[in-house]
Write an enzyme that holds these catalytic residues in place. Structure first.
Site, PDB file in Angstrom:
ATOM      1  N   GLN C 203       0.876  -1.171   0.000  1.00 43.10           N
ATOM      2  CA  GLN C 203       0.000   0.000   0.000  1.00 43.10           C
ATOM      3  C   GLN C 203       0.911   1.219   0.000  1.00 43.10           C
ATOM      4  OE1 GLN C 203      -3.644  -0.512   0.139  1.00 43.10           O
ATOM      5  NE2 GLN C 203      -2.879  -2.537  -0.474  1.00 43.10           N
ATOM      6  N   GLY C 244     -11.788   2.858   4.375  1.00 40.92           N
ATOM      7  CA  GLY C 244     -10.904   1.955   3.652  1.00 40.92           C
ATOM      8  C   GLY C 244     -10.007   2.668   2.647  1.00 40.92           C
ATOM      9  N   HIS C 245      -9.084   1.902   2.079  1.00 44.80           N
ATOM     10  CA  HIS C 245      -8.118   2.497   1.147  1.00 44.80           C
ATOM     11  C   HIS C 245      -8.798   2.992  -0.126  1.00 44.80           C
ATOM     12  CE1 HIS C 245      -7.045  -1.803  -0.530  1.00 44.80           C
ATOM     13  NE2 HIS C 245      -8.316  -1.679  -0.308  1.00 44.80           N
ATOM     14  N   ASN C 246      -8.270   4.089  -0.612  1.00 47.03           N
ATOM     15  CA  ASN C 246      -8.731   4.695  -1.863  1.00 47.03           C
ATOM     16  C   ASN C 246     -10.134   5.295  -1.799  1.00 47.03           C
ATOM     17  OD1 ASN C 246      -6.669   2.412  -2.739  1.00 47.03           O
ATOM     18  ND2 ASN C 246      -6.653   3.974  -4.333  1.00 47.03           N
ATOM     19  N   SER C 264     -12.240   1.934  -1.922  1.00 49.19           N
ATOM     20  CA  SER C 264     -12.493   2.488  -3.254  1.00 49.19           C
ATOM     21  C   SER C 264     -13.865   3.090  -3.457  1.00 49.19           C
ATOM     22  CB  SER C 264     -12.249   1.430  -4.351  1.00 49.19           C
ATOM     23  OG  SER C 264     -10.908   0.988  -4.309  1.00 49.19           O
TER      24      SER C 264
END
Lengths: 353, 353, 353
Positions: C203, C244-246, C264
């Site tokens: 990441q 969460g990521h993105n 995302s």
């Protein structure tokens, strides 16, 4: 073993002179160990266990005198009959695993700011910070890296594990235990929204934990907007629980892991929130209310009532509804059969299942 | 690019000699960059991307050789065909973004207590505390402010980010990665309630993470009452996950964000808990069980079964029930029509919808 | 009081010369205090309050001039009529409770690594760590034990409470407030699974908070796999929230306690996630979308729509379904009656309720 039995008001079946070296799980226990059986679901493991002695209720005891353990098959086992094996465990474990003592005194790397008062019998661990005007009572433990803001109070014998944060003005009662990562007194979530901008409502109240409260790892309890967020004596809070600003929780309540309570709600004494349960804001849950796991109390609940579901209703109703929901395909078939029987045109309906 | 393709066992469509300077998202990538497409839902962004090269499955590749990017409209694009672009990404990213090295040694502000053993190749960051009798293995990293209690073990090459807490006796296997704020070994939530008072059952077991486990930020894993709470090798745990005392998790399982497992449950290998899923206490989830997002497994689940809902049932049944629930107004109308048809008195019923 | 009223554009009913000493809750306020009533549900408490003055809407004002407080029964009360008492509170509280000032400068125990730049007007608290190449802006506050990794940016006037962690490369905008235990920039949860082994996708992106974002205690925001996880200006995030990521969040959104957003997904401006709500991965929630408490948005939602349930549907549909679900026993009875009427054999069905 007789002395242990006496301590838990238990009755020995077998050899009262057996020596007990430790308390172990059913799987790990050997002939020198005491284990316990507190639920029928673990009956089989108890039978197979090599434990030399078992704490067990009279109801579960029959047949457990002889171990079915491969290694211990021929050996007799002794029983200590008690009304509540879990309670007996709570009473006996401290004898075998006394809590490690902490040396009184302030670690040289800890920072005690001006006007803070630390009782000489208290322990302040490495890198802990005790803010201005805060007080740490007799025998209290503030472990490594724990930060007390200004004007906090930590009561007699309270135990704060490493990495706890108390914001300014937080009060922790005598005998409380606060686990690592718990944050007490962070700002409540309050904004006044005007033309799309969320203007913060300053949160100037505080958090008060009465005596003997336990707070789990990484749980968060927000300070009140004004006044106090208060947790009653003997209430136990599990990990990752959120308690919103101005919430009032009564005595001896239980909040299980990941439960959450929105702002300004009031919980009575002996309330139980099961895991991942939620309580909406500005509600009242009476004494003894229980909210089932993963349920959401979105309206107030009368004392003594157990609720479940989203939104939560009485447990009995929720159970019935769950069963009825599983019958919906059957209802649909019965409707179709009745319609055929009545000669009602099926074509008008879409049948997607 | 040929060497990158070889590394991921990919097949180049286009110019194998293209120079790749970095790996970027579809939005940010330019002609010197490699990007990736791993799902049809991002097809449009891939077409519009100015990326000079794409990792893509053969199925998604057709038509992607030419970029539709405004700035790059006239430019050809190269493709690297791979079975799993995400896996290729996992293989290639470390080449462009090697993990920053940590200097071996103990920061002068760190505290290593008596009888603790830190391998000379390990890194101990500022203000970290390594408690009595704890051991930190070769190449392990313990970052700033992380606290290891007494008698902990951190395996070879394990990486503990800042602000992790290991309670006494916790074992972290080789190659594990523990993110900031994770608390391992906090007390399980166990009380014996007698006459309304919750008496703490001392939690004297420990937490064991086998090798290559990852634990997300602010997750909590409680020590066992007796024995061990254990997480199997290669299991990955996301942020804010709660794992109760005495839980046993198998190998290569996946626990997504905010999932929770109540005490004493056993999860097999390859189990997946989706986001905010819950598992009740004392249950068994067989190998390969999947629990859908926001669902609650309140009974044991056989190996290989995917469940959803509250309480969770088989995914197929739950899906059907969701559709049927959306048809309840229709069912009500059909009932009314049948009743009219049969001449049954409507007045007896309340029709609230 | 006239000056306070002017500040909030309020209209005084009663004695504009009254002296106000503090702002208090309805329960705690006395004759020298100002309190407030912002909802009819607290009408009774307002009537009983001994508060000398009340912030109140014109609609709720009638009858409140006279206190029903036992101690103050004979006393007149003054009102300040405002459109939004909560907003007035937000405006007035800072006058009575100015945020405690922090001395500019770096605490002698703090570590500022090579190449880090701390503005001389910023405050760096005890044991804080500012990593290589990080920058802390004018008037910013980094409190005790907070750790900034490498190349972080903390904007002008931002306030990081104790025990915050910023992973490498995190950017915190001007005027942000980050509460204790929040972790920004931890690794996203991304793996490529190959033959049962979960291989980590590095990441390597970062987290960006635009200006005036607030992040609650113990919340976690993961860095992007590539690119950025971004939170728009003026968005407010409560405690124990997972991003969460993105994920991309727009401006002035509100994420209540224990809400979670999988990787995302994109949230527009002015989105509201109520407590314990969840949003699946790779979804789009348009501007102004609201997700009800404990609900799970598992598909994208159009702008302006309020959804509820698991899976979430339009609030109106969900409310109707809740009512219909409570009528399932009635539906079953009606089916049985129709079947009797039609002479359809009951024996074929099981009637479990």
């Amino acid at each position: 073993m007789a002395d242990l039995a006496r301590l838990v008001e238990g009755q020995v079946e077998g050899d009262a002179d057996r020596t007990i070296e430790s308390i172990q799980t059913l799987e790990l226990a050997g002939p020198q160990d005491l284990s316990f059986l507190n639920h029928a679901r673990y009956r089989e493991q108890a039978e197979a266990s090599a434990a030399g002695a078992l704490l067990v209720t009279p109801a579960l005891a029959p047949g457990l005198r002889r171990s079915a353990s491969a290694s211990q098959a021929s050996q007799d086992r002794d029983l200590v009959l008690v009304a509540d094996p879990t309670r007996a465990l709570a009473q006996l474990l401290p004898l075998f695993h006394p809590r490690p003592a902490r040396r009184p005194g302030v670690h040289p790397t800890a920072i005690v700011e001006d006007g803070a008062a630390v009782d000489p019998t208290a322990h302040i661990g490495p890198y802990a910070v005790v803010g201005q005007g805060s007080r740490v009572g007799a025998g209290a433990v503030v472990e490594a890296h724990t930060v007390l803001g200004e004007s906090c109070e930590v009561g007699e014998g309270a135990f704060l594990h490493p990495h706890v944060v108390l914001y300014d003005g937080t009060r922790v009662g005598a005998g409380c235990e606060i686990h690592s990562g718990a944050i007490l007194g962070s700002d409540g979530f309050g904004y006044a929204t005007h033309r799309g901008v969320h203007q913060k409502v300053p949160q100037v109240g505080r958090v008060v934990l009465e005596n003997e409260v336990e707070v789990g790892a990484n749980s968060t309890i927000d300070r009140a907007t004004l006044g106090e967020t208060r947790v009653g004596a003997g209430t136990k809070i599990d990990n990752l629980v959120q308690v919103g600003h101005n919430v009032q929780i009564g005595r001896a309540s239980i909040l299980c892991g990941q439960a959450g309570i929105a702002g300004s709600s009031r919980l009575g004494d002996g309330v139980v929130l099961a895991g991942q349960a939620g309580v909406g804001g500005h509600l009242t849950l009476g004494d003894g209310v229980q909210v089932a796991a993963k349920s959401a109390a979105l309206t107030s609940v009368n004392p003594g009532v157990t609720v479940a579901g989203i939104p939560a209703t009485e447990m009995r109703k929720w159970r019935r509804e769950i069963v009825l929901r599983s019958r919906l395909a059957e209802f649909n078939r019965r409707l179709s059969e009745l319609e055929r029987h009545a000669g009602i045109e099926e074509a008008r309906r879409e049948d997607r299942i």
